[in-house]
Design a protein around this motif. Structure first.
Motif, PDB file in Angstrom:
ATOM      1  N   MET A  76       0.807  23.423  58.490  1.00  0.00           N
ATOM      2  CA  MET A  76       1.873  24.203  57.884  1.00  0.00           C
ATOM      3  C   MET A  76       1.358  24.917  56.644  1.00  0.00           C
ATOM      4  O   MET A  76       0.667  24.290  55.836  1.00  0.00           O
ATOM      5  N   ARG A  77       1.712  26.199  56.534  1.00  0.00           N
ATOM      6  CA  ARG A  77       1.268  26.920  55.339  1.00  0.00           C
ATOM      7  C   ARG A  77       2.320  27.931  54.911  1.00  0.00           C
ATOM      8  O   ARG A  77       3.206  28.326  55.683  1.00  0.00           O
ATOM      9  N   ILE A  78       2.188  28.339  53.659  1.00  0.00           N
ATOM     10  CA  ILE A  78       3.109  29.327  53.089  1.00  0.00           C
ATOM     11  C   ILE A  78       2.635  30.716  53.486  1.00  0.00           C
ATOM     12  O   ILE A  78       1.454  31.046  53.330  1.00  0.00           O
TER      13      ILE A  78
ATOM     14  N   ALA B 254       5.803  26.958  60.273  1.00  0.00           N
ATOM     15  CA  ALA B 254       5.991  25.551  60.648  1.00  0.00           C
ATOM     16  C   ALA B 254       5.574  25.286  62.085  1.00  0.00           C
ATOM     17  O   ALA B 254       6.161  24.449  62.781  1.00  0.00           O
ATOM     18  N   GLY B 255       4.577  26.028  62.571  1.00  0.00           N
ATOM     19  CA  GLY B 255       4.033  25.780  63.911  1.00  0.00           C
ATOM     20  C   GLY B 255       5.067  26.033  64.991  1.00  0.00           C
ATOM     21  O   GLY B 255       5.669  27.117  65.042  1.00  0.00           O
TER      22      GLY B 255
ATOM     23  N   GLY C  35       3.553  14.278  58.755  1.00  0.00           N
ATOM     24  CA  GLY C  35       3.620  15.452  59.616  1.00  0.00           C
ATOM     25  C   GLY C  35       4.613  16.499  59.160  1.00  0.00           C
ATOM     26  O   GLY C  35       4.658  17.603  59.698  1.00  0.00           O
ATOM     27  N   GLY C  36       5.422  16.178  58.157  1.00  0.00           N
ATOM     28  CA  GLY C  36       6.377  17.146  57.616  1.00  0.00           C
ATOM     29  C   GLY C  36       5.777  17.966  56.494  1.00  0.00           C
ATOM     30  O   GLY C  36       4.618  17.758  56.099  1.00  0.00           O
TER      31      GLY C  36
ATOM     32  N   ALA D  25      12.914  23.962  52.305  1.00  0.00           N
ATOM     33  CA  ALA D  25      12.193  24.183  53.565  1.00  0.00           C
ATOM     34  C   ALA D  25      11.822  22.858  54.232  1.00  0.00           C
ATOM     35  O   ALA D  25      11.951  22.704  55.455  1.00  0.00           O
ATOM     36  N   ALA D  26      11.367  21.882  53.421  1.00  0.00           N
ATOM     37  CA  ALA D  26      10.947  20.594  53.999  1.00  0.00           C
ATOM     38  C   ALA D  26      12.105  19.921  54.727  1.00  0.00           C
ATOM     39  O   ALA D  26      11.939  19.374  55.825  1.00  0.00           O
ATOM     40  N   ALA D  27      13.291  19.957  54.113  1.00  0.00           N
ATOM     41  CA  ALA D  27      14.444  19.318  54.750  1.00  0.00           C
ATOM     42  C   ALA D  27      14.869  20.089  56.003  1.00  0.00           C
ATOM     43  O   ALA D  27      15.246  19.490  57.017  1.00  0.00           O
ATOM     44  N   LYS D  28      14.789  21.426  55.953  1.00  0.00           N
ATOM     45  CA  LYS D  28      15.141  22.217  57.139  1.00  0.00           C
ATOM     46  C   LYS D  28      14.177  21.925  58.287  1.00  0.00           C
ATOM     47  O   LYS D  28      14.584  21.844  59.446  1.00  0.00           O
ATOM     48  N   ILE D  29      12.900  21.779  57.968  1.00  0.00           N
ATOM     49  CA  ILE D  29      11.916  21.483  59.018  1.00  0.00           C
ATOM     50  C   ILE D  29      12.226  20.119  59.662  1.00  0.00           C
ATOM     51  O   ILE D  29      12.090  19.946  60.873  1.00  0.00           O
ATOM     52  N   GLU D  30      12.687  19.167  58.848  1.00  0.00           N
ATOM     53  CA  GLU D  30      13.083  17.853  59.392  1.00  0.00           C
ATOM     54  C   GLU D  30      14.453  17.913  60.072  1.00  0.00           C
ATOM     55  O   GLU D  30      14.848  16.966  60.765  1.00  0.00           O
ATOM     56  N   GLY D  31      15.215  18.972  59.796  1.00  0.00           N
ATOM     57  CA  GLY D  31      16.556  19.094  60.374  1.00  0.00           C
ATOM     58  C   GLY D  31      17.596  18.204  59.708  1.00  0.00           C
ATOM     59  O   GLY D  31      18.583  17.817  60.331  1.00  0.00           O
TER      60      GLY D  31
END
Ligand code: MG
Length: 384
Positions: free
Chosen positions: A1-3, A38-39, A80-81, A117-123
């Motif tokens: 994951m990158r910006i 986020a891949g 992994g997050g 963003a981190a929380a959105k990626i985790e849903g």
């Protein structure tokens, strides 16, 4: 994951309100968006919006901190997050200790975007991610809240003040904070008595913020003498945030609770307050603001520091009433969340779907911080 991109703009918070220290006529804030590759989940955008009261930080963000984030090669954490700690470490490279100031707010609003963003990626909503990463999966069932208002206005009077506070009581708030200190103690007492009449004359439901109005111990003692009969929930920011001698003198003189810390911006400044401020861990409140203090990464360490010094989490009550603080209070089980209760203020209220009753708020389930469901804030963030 990158910006893959970072965007910032300054937003006006211009408003006729004022307190004993400042006017909001020229106030600004930074709005931030950070895109994350986020891949398989595609591009996820995290948003941030400055805390209130210390202006936009466009220069520091664009010239110094965003460039350091853009070159982080991998933001993936051990689970992994997205790991905002990686971004935080990159932003703070080659920064000397101390001199926190505006730099802490610039880093804080970028850190906020990374956590969104981190929380959105985790849903998941951010409060849940914070409870997983920092609080052994525990969180508040309902979040204790209080309403902040009662500022000074050019044409304001006691009727306008009480009308405003009635509106907050109608919204479900039970504890209220108002501003004092702009026009002397007689005027302060008139404001306090007018509002107490709406609160069953229960001083434990009213806090008073004097925004650093006192400079000498004669002034703090005169204030304490005037306010003491009301049995207030707390007196907030009696003097300059770094004047620990003045603060220590007041806590030795006044039995009621004191709240302070919103103008301290790091773990080391919080340590000094706890060590040298004369505060009492069984009654006083620490209001360090995560968005102004290098963000959640630093703030989680501040909470650990407080607990190591026998300060219960109930005494940590972050300043300002922004959505990041709401999730932090919920996920770290802190004392209470301040809400800027005027519905037309840009930072006012909470996101849609959160219900307030009996002095507490329900937990949101929207992934991330929930800017997309806060009507006023989304109106300025959407075009980022
Ligand atoms: Mg305050």
């Amino acid at each position: 994951m990158r910006i893959t991109d970072i965007r910032e703009k300054a937003v006006s918070l211009a408003d006729p309100m004022s307190n004993a220290g400042i006017s909001y006529l020229q106030m600004t804030a930074s709005a931030v968006a950070i895109d994350i590759d986020a891949g398989e989940k595609g591009t996820i955008t995290g948003y941030g919006f400055s805390s209130v009261g210390r202006y936009a930080q466009s220069g520091l963000i664009e010239e110094r901190f965003a460039p350091r984030l853009r070159v982080v090669e991998d933001m993936t954490g051990a689970d992994g997050g997205l790991d905002p700690v990686r971004g935080w470490a990159a932003m703070m490279a080659n920064e000397k200790p101390g001199g926190d100031g505006d730099r802490a707010g610039a880093v804080g609003v970028l850190d906020m975007s990374l956590w969104d963003a981190a929380a959105k990626i985790e849903g998941v909503p951010l409060w849940r991610l914070l409870s997983e990463r920092y609080n052994e999966d525990k969180a508040h069932d309902r979040v204790p809240v209080y309403a902040t208002g009662g500022h000074y206005y050019p044409d304001g009077d006691l009727t306008a003040l009480t009308d405003e506070i009635k509106g907050y009581l109608d919204q479900g708030y039970e504890t209220i904070k108002i501003k004092c200190g702009q026009h002397g103690l007689d005027d302060d007492c008139a404001r306090i008595e007018a509002v107490l009449a709406l609160l069953d004359n229960n001083g434990a439901r009213l806090a008073v913020d004097v925004n650093c109005m006192c400079s000498t111990s004669d002034e703090t003692q005169a204030m304490a003498d005037a306010y003491a009969p009301y049995g207030l929930a707390w007196i907030e920011e009696p003097g300059h945030p770094h004047d620990f001698e003045l603060l220590t003198g007041l806590t030795a003189y006044y039995d009621g609770a004191i709240a302070t810390g919103e103008n301290l911006f790091s773990m080391s400044e919080t340590y000094n307050l706890m060590r040298y401020g004369g505060l009492r861990a069984d009654k006083d409140l620490i209001q360090v603001d995560p968005a102004l203090s290098y963000g959640v990464v630093e703030y989680a360490n501040i909470v650990r520091l407080a607990e190591a010094g026998d300060w219960p989490r109930s005494q940590m009550v972050p300043h300002a009433g922004h959505l990041l603080a709401f999730h932090t209070v919920a996920g770290l089980q802190l004392g209470a969340h301040e809400i800027a209760a005027r519905p037309d203020f840009l930072l006012g209220g909470l996101q849609a779907g959160v219900e307030i009753s009996g002095g507490a708020a329900t937990l949101p389930e929207t992934p991330g911080i929930g800017f997309e469901t806060h009507e006023q804030l989304w109106a300025v963030l959407a075009d980022l």
